[in-house]
Design a protein around this motif. Structure first.
Motif, mmCIF file in Angstrom:
data_model
loop_
_atom_site.group_PDB
_atom_site.id
_atom_site.type_symbol
_atom_site.label_atom_id
_atom_site.label_comp_id
_atom_site.label_asym_id
_atom_site.label_seq_id
_atom_site.Cartn_x
_atom_site.Cartn_y
_atom_site.Cartn_z
ATOM 1 N N ASN A 92 0.832 -1.203 0.000
ATOM 2 C CA ASN A 92 0.000 0.000 0.000
ATOM 3 C C ASN A 92 0.869 1.255 0.000
ATOM 4 O OD1 ASN A 92 -2.308 -1.552 0.042
ATOM 5 N ND2 ASN A 92 -2.463 -1.525 2.259
ATOM 6 N N PHE A 93 1.920 1.237 0.796
ATOM 7 C CA PHE A 93 2.841 2.371 0.878
ATOM 8 C C PHE A 93 3.422 2.691 -0.491
ATOM 9 C CE2 PHE A 93 7.298 3.725 1.388
ATOM 10 C CZ PHE A 93 7.137 4.882 2.138
ATOM 11 N N TRP A 94 4.009 1.679 -1.145
ATOM 12 C CA TRP A 94 4.646 1.915 -2.438
ATOM 13 C C TRP A 94 3.631 2.103 -3.544
ATOM 14 C CZ3 TRP A 94 9.063 3.896 -2.781
ATOM 15 C CH2 TRP A 94 10.035 3.628 -1.815
ATOM 16 N N GLY A 95 2.497 1.431 -3.462
ATOM 17 C CA GLY A 95 1.467 1.585 -4.479
ATOM 18 C C GLY A 95 1.019 3.030 -4.606
ATOM 19 N N GLY A 96 0.788 3.697 -3.488
ATOM 20 C CA GLY A 96 0.374 5.097 -3.496
ATOM 21 C C GLY A 96 1.443 5.992 -4.087
ATOM 22 N N ARG A 97 2.674 5.730 -3.762
ATOM 23 C CA ARG A 97 3.768 6.547 -4.282
ATOM 24 C C ARG A 97 3.981 6.320 -5.780
ATOM 25 N NH1 ARG A 97 3.915 6.712 0.724
ATOM 26 N NH2 ARG A 97 5.089 8.163 1.995
ATOM 27 N N LEU A 98 3.850 5.088 -6.213
ATOM 28 C CA LEU A 98 4.008 4.812 -7.637
ATOM 29 C C LEU A 98 2.865 5.413 -8.446
ATOM 30 C CD1 LEU A 98 5.369 1.158 -7.481
ATOM 31 C CD2 LEU A 98 6.639 3.230 -8.058
ATOM 32 N N ASP A 99 1.645 5.401 -7.868
ATOM 33 C CA ASP A 99 0.514 6.042 -8.540
ATOM 34 C C ASP A 99 0.762 7.539 -8.687
ATOM 35 O OD1 ASP A 99 -0.756 3.609 -8.721
ATOM 36 O OD2 ASP A 99 -2.097 3.960 -7.025
ATOM 37 N N ALA A 100 1.284 8.182 -7.644
ATOM 38 C CA ALA A 100 1.586 9.615 -7.697
ATOM 39 C C ALA A 100 2.664 9.891 -8.748
ATOM 40 C CB ALA A 100 2.041 10.115 -6.325
#
Length: 116
Positions: A92-100
């Motif tokens: 979840n942590f990296w998913g949000g950052r990769l989406d941004a």
């Protein structure tokens, strides 16, 4: 939420870090096996397989019972659930950052097209 203390979680990830142990767990997902049956696909000795089984047992990933002269192993999945929950946080942590990052790259690409 299933929780394991840090020491137990370390033991789970250490046990999962070896491909032989991961394959042993996969085999146990299909049902109980003796240590000899677990050793068979790897052409390893009972003693070698027993060391892997001991590490999986210490991590709580399998239970060993003695039936006569046979050591029968069964999968214990609860520690895998705890490890999955720990990993899910980082997903979840990296998913949000990769989406941004993807949104920023899209803006950058779209802006360059308009300037031409």
């Amino acid at each position: 939420m299933v929780e394991l203390n840090s020491e137990k979680l370390d033991a789970v990830f250490t046990a999962l870090g070896d491909p032989t142990r991961r394959q042993m767990l996969r085999r146990l997902a299909d049902g109980e096996c003796t240590i000899s049956e677990l050793a068979e696909p790897f052409a390893m000795s009972f003693a070698g397989a027993s060391k892997h089984v001991k590490m999986l047992e210490n991590a709580g990933l399998l239970r060993r019972t003695v039936q006569g002269r046979s050591h029968v192993c069964s999968l214990q999945a609860a520690p895998l659930s705890a490890a999955e929950e720990w990993l899910r946080f980082y997903e979840n942590f990296w998913g949000g950052r990769l989406d941004a990052l993807a949104r920023e790259l899209e803006k950058s690409t779209t802006g360059k097209r308009r300037k031409r």
